[in-house]
Scaffold this active site. Structure first.
Site, PDB file in Angstrom:
ATOM      1  N   HIS A 280      -9.102  36.183   1.678  1.00  0.00           N
ATOM      2  CA  HIS A 280      -9.196  35.487   2.964  1.00  0.00           C
ATOM      3  C   HIS A 280     -10.204  36.275   3.799  1.00  0.00           C
ATOM      4  CE1 HIS A 280      -4.904  34.788   1.893  1.00  0.00           C
ATOM      5  NE2 HIS A 280      -5.002  33.651   2.548  1.00  0.00           N
TER       6      HIS A 280
ATOM      7  N   ASP B 140      -8.724  39.332   5.319  1.00  0.00           N
ATOM      8  CA  ASP B 140      -8.346  40.430   4.397  1.00  0.00           C
ATOM      9  C   ASP B 140      -9.500  41.415   4.302  1.00  0.00           C
ATOM     10  OD1 ASP B 140      -6.305  38.686   3.690  1.00  0.00           O
ATOM     11  OD2 ASP B 140      -7.252  38.093   1.802  1.00  0.00           O
TER      12      ASP B 140
HETATM   13  C1  XLS Z   1       1.073  31.402   0.846  1.00  0.00           C
HETATM   14  C2  XLS Z   1      -0.074  31.029   0.043  1.00  0.00           C
HETATM   15  C3  XLS Z   1      -1.341  31.814   0.323  1.00  0.00           C
HETATM   16  C4  XLS Z   1      -2.533  31.122  -0.263  1.00  0.00           C
HETATM   17  C5  XLS Z   1      -3.850  31.557   0.280  1.00  0.00           C
HETATM   18  O1  XLS Z   1       2.201  31.045   0.560  1.00  0.00           O
HETATM   19  O2  XLS Z   1       0.285  31.113  -1.290  1.00  0.00           O
HETATM   20  O3  XLS Z   1      -1.226  33.120  -0.154  1.00  0.00           O
HETATM   21  O4  XLS Z   1      -2.562  31.245  -1.643  1.00  0.00           O
HETATM   22  O5  XLS Z   1      -3.955  31.341   1.643  1.00  0.00           O
END
Ligand code: XLS
Ligand code: NI
Ligand code: NI
Length: 449
Positions: free
Chosen positions: A109, A112
């Site tokens: 992300h 991140d």
């Molecule tokens: C949350 C989601 C997230 C997505 C990416 O539950 O799995 O981690 O994979 O934003």
């Protein structure tokens, strides 16, 4: 020369490249089943599985939960003076980890990788400083970006949603973030871009205009896609379904709901599904059900590989360890033709009390072994042919004559009914489904590793 990347400082000094040692090995830091170069069917294991490391869980999550503070003291944050310096160290640690483990891909992300700044411009500047560094490290380490995404759920401004926020100003800020995250993904050669609508849903219908929000979500996705294509992005857009958490109801509830949504708004040319095992469970489905549903619609894309907990009703994001589940998942994936731009992204985190530096490796090794074993079992199902052969035979009456005509949509209800009337009751329909027989065969493959 080391076959892994180490930056200025080594963050996992006790660990070197993880190797395949086979099922009898008692080394916790070795693969038991994942043998990257081994051929399974027509492809190498690594090309079937396309493992990706999730930046957020592995390098950002610190063990915080609603009842307690951080338990994972990341050395790459502790030794930095500014948030940007910490982001740089974290990136070094990430590439060291990914290459020591031998994964080929990662996912991230925007937030991140780089901290949010005091304005959208500063946030973008931070992101691009880190993207420049990531680009160099990807090249040096031979690691690729499976997909990028934008965190449109952590900041308080998104508490009422991002693209579906009732305030236009927030929607525009979400767009500023997504535009930059798409640019970053393109710059890094990303094969995909994911939308997970964590806050795109509602907490209560009493304060929500559901139709308006869904229209806005579709509009947002559509202009994001137009923008990316205009910038030359050739990759795949993914929607990742999840029924709830953090909202009570998320619009991307499950695969079938997303397929309907994409088709309704004409987004099914550019978007595919990114299916997460734990989200399938929360929606009351088997992981393989979600995979097969996406594949049946021609919209299968990628996977967030993790597992839930049958006794818990939330996204525990544990590492996959059930060979039964990975075998059925890999069988569904092989039947769908395998991955093209997608892969297996470990959207999974170590437990709060797993605090040895080696635990992050051990968790991923277990997940990679579980999918490697699942792949072998799935290939065995296909090679042996008893299970697919049974399924094929089950529908044999649609291969010829009137059955084939019905299959092609060539019979009216009157014509079909006449066939029924003429045939009479007889013995039609009294054929065993043989579920237990097939389940026993599957167990035979599972134990025959
Ligand atoms: C949350 C989601 C997230 C997505 C990416 O539950 O799995 O981690 O994979 O934003
Ligand atoms: Ni996910
Ligand atoms: Ni999740």
């Amino acid at each position: 020369m080391a076959d892994y990347y180490v930056g200025e400082k080594e963050y996992f000094p006790k660990i070197t490249k993880i190797k395949y040692e086979g099922p009898k090995s008692d080394n916790p830091l070795a693969f038991k089943y994942y043998d990257a170069e081994k051929k399974v069917g027509k492809k190498k294991m690594k090309d079937h599985l396309r493992f990706a490391i999730a930046y957020w869980h592995s390098f950002c999550a610190d063990g915080t939960d609603p009842f307690g503070s951080a338990t994972h003291a990341h050395p790459w944050i502790a030794d930095a003076k500014t948030p940007m310096e910490a982001a740089g160290h974290k990136m070094d640690a990430a590439f060291e980890f990914i290459t020591k483990l031998g994964a080929e891909f990662y996912c991230f992300h925007d937030r991140d990788m780089a901290p949010e700044g005091a304005s959208p411009f500063e946030s973008e500047k931070n992101l691009f400083a880190m993207v420049a560094r990531a680009k160099k490290l990807q090249k040096a380490a031979g690691v690729k970006l499976l997909w990028g995404t934008s965190n449109l759920f952590s900041h308080p401004r998104y508490m009422n949603g991002a693209a579906t926020n009732p305030e236009f100003g927030v929607v525009a800020l979400a767009a500023a973030q997504v535009k930059a995250a798409i640019d970053a993904t393109i710059e890094l050669g990303g094969l995909g871009y994911t939308f997970w609508g964590g806050r795109e849903g509602y907490m209560s219908l009493i304060n929500t205009d559901l139709k308006k929000e869904k229209d806005h979500l579709a509009c947002f996705l559509s202009i994001a896609c137009d923008y990316a294509r205009k910038q030359g992005f050739k990759g795949t857009f993914y929607i990742e379904p999840k029924p709830m958490e953090p909202t009570k109801h998320q619009y991307d509830f499950d695969t079938e709901t997303v397929i309907g949504f994409l088709r309704h708004y004409g987004l099914d040319k550019d978007f595919r599904l990114n299916i997460e095992a734990n989200h399938a469970e929360l929606a009351g489905h088997e992981f393989a059900h979600e995979l097969e549903t996406a594949a049946a619609a021609g919209l299968f894309g990628s996977v967030d590989a993790n597992r839930g907990d049958a006794q818990n009703g939330w996204d525990t994001d544990q590492f996959p360890n059930s060979y039964y589940e990975t075998a059925l998942a890999m069988y569904a994936i092989l039947k769908a033709g395998g991955f093209t731009t997608g892969g297996l992204n470990f959207d999974a985190k170590i437990r709060r009390n797993s605090i040895d530096p080696a635990d992050l490796f051990i968790a991923h090794i277990g997940g990679m072994d579980a999918f490697a074993a699942g792949l072998e079992i799935a290939q065995r199902i296909i090679n042996d042919g008893r299970i697919p052969g049974f399924v094929k035979k089950r529908y044999v009456s649609f291969n010829t004559g009137n059955g084939a005509k019905f299959d092609k949509g060539e019979l009216s209800l009157e014509q079909l009914a006449k066939i029924g009337f003429d045939a009479g009751y007889g013995k039609t329909g009294i054929t065993s489904g043989k579920q237990e027989y097939l389940e026993n065969i599957l167990n035979q493959y599972l134990l025959g590793l």
